[in-house]
Design a protein around this motif. Sequence first.
Motif, short mmCIF file in Angstrom:
data_model
loop_
_atom_site.label_atom_id
_atom_site.label_comp_id
_atom_site.label_asym_id
_atom_site.label_seq_id
_atom_site.Cartn_x
_atom_site.Cartn_y
_atom_site.Cartn_z
N GLN A 101 -9.44 -4.03 -9.86
CA GLN A 101 -10.72 -4.06 -10.57
C GLN A 101 -10.58 -3.76 -12.05
OE1 GLN A 101 -13.11 -5.16 -8.88
NE2 GLN A 101 -12.32 -4.89 -6.80
N GLN A 102 -9.37 -3.42 -12.47
CA GLN A 102 -9.22 -3.03 -13.87
C GLN A 102 -9.36 -4.24 -14.79
OE1 GLN A 102 -5.36 -1.35 -13.74
NE2 GLN A 102 -6.04 0.49 -12.69
N SER A 162 -3.62 0.18 -4.43
CA SER A 162 -4.91 0.35 -3.76
C SER A 162 -5.85 -0.73 -4.29
CB SER A 162 -5.48 1.74 -4.00
OG SER A 162 -5.89 1.84 -5.33
N PRO A 163 -6.83 -1.10 -3.50
CA PRO A 163 -7.70 -2.22 -3.91
C PRO A 163 -8.37 -1.97 -5.26
CG PRO A 163 -8.09 -1.65 -1.62
CD PRO A 163 -7.16 -0.60 -2.17
N ASP A 164 -8.65 -0.69 -5.62
CA ASP A 164 -9.34 -0.47 -6.91
C ASP A 164 -8.49 -0.94 -8.09
OD1 ASP A 164 -9.45 1.46 -4.89
OD2 ASP A 164 -8.79 3.00 -6.35
N MET A 165 -7.18 -1.05 -7.88
CA MET A 165 -6.33 -1.42 -9.00
C MET A 165 -6.65 -2.81 -9.53
SD MET A 165 -2.64 -0.05 -7.91
CE MET A 165 -2.19 1.64 -8.17
N ARG A 201 0.84 -1.21 0.00
CA ARG A 201 0.00 0.00 0.00
C ARG A 201 0.87 1.26 0.00
NH1 ARG A 201 -5.48 -1.09 1.36
NH2 ARG A 201 -5.74 -3.28 1.90
#
Length: 492
Positions: A349-350, A344-347, A339
């Motif tokens: 989701q790509q 970040s966790p959104d990464m 981190r």
Amino acid sequence: MPNGEVKNEPGSDSTAVASNPQQSGQVEEQHRTAASQLVQEPAGPGPSSSAAARDRTYITPGAYSQREEALIKREQDGDIAFRYVLNNDDPQNLIYLVGLKNIFSKQLPNMPKEYIVRLVFDRRHRSVALLKRNGTVIGGITYRAFHEQAFGEIAFCAVTSHEQVKGYGTRLMNQTKEFARTVDRLTHFLTYADNNAVGYFEKQGFTREITLERERWQGYIKDYDGGTLMECVMHPRISYTALPDLIRTQRLALDDRIREVSNSHVVRPGLRHFQEEDARLAAATAAAAAAGGKGSAAGAAQAGDAAAGGTEAAAAPTADTDPALRRRMLDIGSIPGVREAGWSPDMVQQGPRVRLLLDEAGAGPAVEAGPEALHSFLRLLLEHVKGLEDSWPFRERVAVQDAPDYYDIIKDPMALDVMEERLACRGYYATLDIFTADLRRVFDNCRLYNAPDTIYYKLANKLEAQVNTFMAHRVLYEEDSGGGGGQAGAGR
Ligand code: COA
């Protein structure tokens, strides 16, 4: 100092003394007093003991500092010593000067011996003698100090032959600079170096460029045939006997600046997840076997009441039937430092998450491929890509001679031969995601380095389209990364 003939020797004429004899005499007297005080001291200025910087031991010294530090230690242990020596009628000093004269005569065989004797015993010359514990002189430097002009001329410098190349020559020069700087208040050294000695003097900070104003030295120093005039500037704030401390301080300062912009110095704890999972799975498997009553004798014993009661034990659960027996994924966010490095966790989701699901031509539900099936598939895919006509630019790593600036621009290079090596390692490509990330990087790098109108750029696009087609016919991907293998669709 060249091993050659002396053309003239202005030091012996009136140009070498100060224009005001009275003033000159005072200066000489001051220096004689300062020097004779130093002669009484057990050693030279010596290394600085205020090395607060040493507390920060994470900076490792380079080769130069290591050699100097070893000699500093020997000085502190009394194995060697440096003496500032004048011909001031002190009998001990005369003994040192005789020792120096002998070494210079031997190490500088082309230098007239009478000349060496004359300069070494000249009262205007200073010498720094390197002594062994028993008082034997094993090296030294003799220089003439021109106090009015604040520079010195090195006349002789030598270390006895069996003690050379041990760092003594360097330490000797550093000690001499320190004496010259602090006792004689000199700012420069000049010397005529012969071809053999130029290399040594260069390593001691001498240059062929003379910055000292010509009027300060011309006519004062001796001219030599075939010698190279060299200069060394002595900085008033540098302690030449404590150079390792200075270098360490500089390295620390540099390191501090690097730490302001980088976290590369932070060492985080290693991952315990895999060990913990191994232990947990072993325990869970043992417990499951025991509960099933079909494992070991211990398992049967632990099966307890059911077996004792004579009822038939149930089949032991497996990873297929019991989620507790499956290896749990490591949460990326829990990896120390990830981190902090910007993850970040959104990464995650790509794009759709790609997993290899065996479709078996629609004959039943798709199942996730095991390691063997994954490996076979990846081998098939890689062979297919390499066999495609358009893959020729991507088969091997880019050679620097073909594109000298390639690795300046592409920081994360990738090629099909690298992927082949990784695949051969087994275990590297643990998931299809990892493999496809490398493959995409081959194309992305190509498009980053090459302009869109180049053949390479176009081939990258074309090959990528072919790979996508291949994948679309064989790979199913999950729409939802959080799913357990349910929703599957055609791969990209
Ligand atoms: N040419 C090029 N480099 C030389 C050299 C030479 N003649 N003599 C030594 N060096 C290098 C060493 O390899 C070493 O390099 P490094 O720091 O990269 O390892 C560095 O200079 C200093 O070596 P060091 O061990 O500290 O010196 P030393 O104890 O061997 O003494 C001399 C060097 C020149 C004093 C010694 O070789 C000597 O007495 N030579 C004969 C007399 C002479 O020529 N004096 C100079 C003219 S007056």
